[in-house]
Design an enzyme around this catalytic site. Structure first.
Site, PDB file in Angstrom:
ATOM      1  N   CYS A 124       3.227 -33.278  32.205  1.00 39.93           N
ATOM      2  CA  CYS A 124       2.675 -33.145  33.565  1.00 39.93           C
ATOM      3  C   CYS A 124       2.876 -31.743  34.150  1.00 39.93           C
ATOM      4  CB  CYS A 124       3.299 -34.174  34.494  1.00 39.93           C
ATOM      5  SG  CYS A 124       3.031 -35.866  33.966  1.00 39.93           S
ATOM      6  N   HIS A 296       3.106 -31.897  41.977  1.00 41.39           N
ATOM      7  CA  HIS A 296       2.551 -32.848  41.004  1.00 41.39           C
ATOM      8  C   HIS A 296       2.389 -34.204  41.692  1.00 41.39           C
ATOM      9  CE1 HIS A 296       1.891 -35.272  37.581  1.00 41.39           C
ATOM     10  NE2 HIS A 296       3.145 -35.623  37.354  1.00 41.39           N
ATOM     11  N   ASN A 326      -1.269 -40.756  38.830  1.00 44.93           N
ATOM     12  CA  ASN A 326      -0.700 -39.582  38.159  1.00 44.93           C
ATOM     13  C   ASN A 326      -1.622 -39.185  37.002  1.00 44.93           C
ATOM     14  OD1 ASN A 326       0.750 -37.822  36.552  1.00 44.93           O
ATOM     15  ND2 ASN A 326       2.642 -39.008  36.577  1.00 44.93           N
TER      16      ASN A 326
HETATM   17  N1  ACO Z   1       4.566 -54.466  39.788  1.00 47.18           N
HETATM   18  C1  ACO Z   1       5.516 -55.306  40.263  1.00 47.18           C
HETATM   19  N2  ACO Z   1       6.827 -55.176  39.975  1.00 47.18           N
HETATM   20  C2  ACO Z   1       7.176 -54.154  39.164  1.00 47.18           C
HETATM   21  C3  ACO Z   1       6.235 -53.249  38.631  1.00 47.18           C
HETATM   22  C4  ACO Z   1       4.887 -53.438  38.971  1.00 47.18           C
HETATM   23  N3  ACO Z   1       3.916 -52.636  38.549  1.00 47.18           N
HETATM   24  N4  ACO Z   1       6.890 -52.354  37.861  1.00 47.18           N
HETATM   25  C5  ACO Z   1       8.192 -52.663  37.912  1.00 47.18           C
HETATM   26  N5  ACO Z   1       8.365 -53.765  38.679  1.00 47.18           N
HETATM   27  C6  ACO Z   1       9.611 -54.453  39.009  1.00 47.18           C
HETATM   28  C7  ACO Z   1      10.709 -54.203  38.014  1.00 47.18           C
HETATM   29  O1  ACO Z   1      10.589 -55.047  36.889  1.00 47.18           O
HETATM   30  C8  ACO Z   1      11.922 -54.479  38.829  1.00 47.18           C
HETATM   31  O2  ACO Z   1      12.098 -55.884  38.890  1.00 47.18           O
HETATM   32  P1  ACO Z   1      13.572 -56.523  38.819  1.00 47.18           P
HETATM   33  O3  ACO Z   1      14.305 -55.993  40.026  1.00 47.18           O
HETATM   34  O4  ACO Z   1      13.305 -57.993  38.862  1.00 47.18           O
HETATM   35  O5  ACO Z   1      14.168 -56.028  37.524  1.00 47.18           O
HETATM   36  C9  ACO Z   1      11.546 -54.025  40.231  1.00 47.18           C
HETATM   37  O6  ACO Z   1      10.105 -53.957  40.254  1.00 47.18           O
HETATM   38  C10 ACO Z   1      12.108 -52.678  40.612  1.00 47.18           C
HETATM   39  O7  ACO Z   1      11.867 -51.777  39.528  1.00 47.18           O
HETATM   40  P2  ACO Z   1      12.350 -50.283  39.584  1.00 47.18           P
HETATM   41  O8  ACO Z   1      12.074 -49.635  38.280  1.00 47.18           O
HETATM   42  O9  ACO Z   1      13.749 -50.252  40.119  1.00 47.18           O
HETATM   43  O10 ACO Z   1      11.367 -49.690  40.711  1.00 47.18           O
HETATM   44  P3  ACO Z   1      11.371 -48.262  41.353  1.00 47.18           P
HETATM   45  O11 ACO Z   1      11.493 -48.378  42.810  1.00 47.18           O
HETATM   46  O12 ACO Z   1      12.315 -47.331  40.623  1.00 47.18           O
HETATM   47  O13 ACO Z   1       9.895 -47.756  41.057  1.00 47.18           O
HETATM   48  C11 ACO Z   1       8.670 -46.344  39.539  1.00 47.18           C
HETATM   49  C12 ACO Z   1       9.456 -47.651  39.720  1.00 47.18           C
HETATM   50  C13 ACO Z   1       7.467 -46.355  40.466  1.00 47.18           C
HETATM   51  C14 ACO Z   1       8.227 -46.267  38.089  1.00 47.18           C
HETATM   52  C15 ACO Z   1       9.582 -45.132  39.875  1.00 47.18           C
HETATM   53  O14 ACO Z   1      10.808 -45.261  39.205  1.00 47.18           O
HETATM   54  C16 ACO Z   1       8.960 -43.817  39.533  1.00 47.18           C
HETATM   55  O15 ACO Z   1       7.997 -43.395  40.158  1.00 47.18           O
HETATM   56  N6  ACO Z   1       9.505 -43.049  38.552  1.00 47.18           N
HETATM   57  C17 ACO Z   1       8.986 -41.753  38.191  1.00 47.18           C
HETATM   58  C18 ACO Z   1       7.729 -41.840  37.396  1.00 47.18           C
HETATM   59  C19 ACO Z   1       7.083 -40.458  37.233  1.00 47.18           C
HETATM   60  O16 ACO Z   1       6.858 -39.786  38.217  1.00 47.18           O
HETATM   61  N7  ACO Z   1       6.767 -39.996  36.037  1.00 47.18           N
HETATM   62  C20 ACO Z   1       6.202 -38.651  35.963  1.00 47.18           C
HETATM   63  C21 ACO Z   1       6.383 -38.002  34.726  1.00 47.18           C
HETATM   64  S1  ACO Z   1       5.305 -38.732  33.575  1.00 47.18           S
HETATM   65  C22 ACO Z   1       4.851 -37.545  32.431  1.00 47.18           C
HETATM   66  O17 ACO Z   1       5.229 -36.428  32.452  1.00 47.18           O
HETATM   67  C23 ACO Z   1       3.951 -38.031  31.279  1.00 47.18           C
END
Ligand code: ACO
Length: 369
Positions: A124, A296, A326
């Site tokens: 990214c 980003h 993204n």
């Molecule tokens: N829908 C519903 N529930 C979901 C989903 C979904 N799509 N995805 C995860 N959950 C659930 C999980 O299973 C978890 O459930 P549990 O508590 O029963 O275990 C709960 O939601 C919370 O999950 P978390 O992972 O703690 O959620 P978080 O608030 O951290 O958000 C997210 C997740 C959006 C992925 C966040 O961590 C994030 O944005 N991370 C960075 C991603 C990124 O920016 N990547 C960029 C680089 S990519 C590249 O370079 C190719």
């Protein structure tokens, strides 16, 4: 003097998928996705190739194609002669072909007859890395004395394009809801008068926890085992060696994107702050000199977190991810194209563009528009 942006373009696939449509694939809903990310929909390439998206964005940046009716897909000072492009860098991790490179194909399709072309993969952060490499190459070339026996370069096309939909696990709700396909492109040129790019910062941090991985999509065709006997259909032995070197569990090294969301979130929000602080320090400017920060577009919460840490209002940041998700290497040039086209960025404004991604990579550029 410096490297200045003179054209920008973006291209998105026709198909737009709303959050609710993903419920047919995984246990998710619009409320969860929007609240956790700010994303409402994303574009998914069905018939479009990575090359087609890249060429559409690049043609707009060159001023050789008409902008779409929304008026937000392109900005160009004046149409650019394709023969005047000396360099094409394509930042991507999802090119259609390993050879030729995406950049070589873009050069061929758009008739950029005098350009040298190569691809670059910094996930990214790829567009920021690409623009920084182009800046260094133009600056080095333009510093040459008259008559030096080296190739001169004055104008470059930098494309950020990704079609991550082809390498996502569409059964994994923690990744498939986040990404979209798209392309963005910029034409930059060396300007003896204007400052252009003022400061750059590129960093690569060891991803010791393997928070973002995706194996090559091509299985090995090597027909021999270590003793030179024919392998038959046995598994590729180099896979185990690779997993050992990277200290990664083989089940995580799949040919679809694996992400440890929370670790990436922590890295990402710190990376945004570090990138911004580094280019400010290098340039001797303060945040008050900056008209707009273009980060980003991965997750609105990451941007909010960085804004809070830097004690800045959110309106200092461009947030444009609601209908793209993204788009990986395309995210920053798409956001820049929209901001220039809509007049949010005006000539003379000082801008910071900043990105983070797999690798782990991050980078920032401070430039005068
Ligand atoms: N829908 C519903 N529930 C979901 C989903 C979904 N799509 N995805 C995860 N959950 C659930 C999980 O299973 C978890 O459930 P549990 O508590 O029963 O275990 C709960 O939601 C919370 O999950 P978390 O992972 O703690 O959620 P978080 O608030 O951290 O958000 C997210 C997740 C959006 C992925 C966040 O961590 C994030 O944005 N991370 C960075 C991603 C990124 O920016 N990547 C960029 C680089 S990519 C590249 O370079 C190719």
């Amino acid at each position: 003097m410096g490297t200045r942006l003179v054209g920008l373009g973006k291209a998105l696939p026709k198909l737009e998928i709303e959050n609710d449509a993903l419920q047919a694939l995984v246990d998710t809903n619009d409320e969860w996705i929007f609240q956790r990310t700010g994303i409402r929909s994303r574009h998914v390439a069905v018939s479009e190739s990575t090359l087609e998206l890249a060429c559409d964005a690049a043609a707009l940046a060159l001023g050789s194609a008409a902008s779409a009716s929304d008026g937000e897909s392109a900005w160009c000072e004046e149409p650019i002669d394709p023969a005047s492009i000396d360099l094409v860098i394509c930042a991507t991790l999802s090119a259609d072909t390993l050879i030729p490179s995406a950049a070589a194909s873009i050069k061929r399709v758009l008739g950029l007859e005098n350009a040298v072309a190569f691809d670059l993969n910094a996930a990214c952060s790829g567009f920021i890395y690409g623009l920084s490499v182009a800046d260094s190459m133009l600056a080095a070339s333009c510093a040459l004395p008259e008559g030096a026996a080296k190739q001169t370069m004055r104008r470059a096309l930098v494309v950020g394009v990704d079609r991550l939909s082809r390498i996502l696990d569409w059964q994994d709700r923690s990744t498939c809801v986040l990404f979209g396909d798209g392309a963005g492109a910029a034409v930059v040129e060396w300007d003896a008068e204007a400052p252009g790019i003022i400061a750059t910062c590129l960093k690569t941090i060891d991803d010791t926890k393997n928070t973002l991985t995706c194996a090559s999509i091509f299985a090995s065709n090597t027909p021999f085992d270590e003793q030179g006997k024919l392998l038959g259909d046995a598994e590729d032995p180099s896979y185990a060696t690779l997993c050992e070197s990277l200290e990664v569990e083989p089940e995580l090294m799949k040919s679809t994107v694996h992400m440890a969301g929370q670790s990436v979130f922590r890295f990402a929000s710190r990376a945004l702050c570090s990138g911004i602080e580094a280019v400010l320090e290098q340039s001797g400017l303060t945040i008050d000199d900056i008209a707009l920060i273009v980060p980003h577009q991965a997750n609105e919460r990451i941007i909010r977190y960085a804004a809070k840490r830097l004690d800045l209002d959110m309106d200092r940041f461009l947030v444009s991810l609601a209908h793209t998700g993204n788009t990986s290497a395309a995210s920053v040039p798409i956001a820049l194209a929209e901001a220039y086209a809509s007049g949010k960025i005006k000539k003379g404004d000082k801008i910071i563009a900043v990105a983070f991604g797999a690798g782990l990579t991050y980078g920032a550029l401070l430039f005068e528009a």
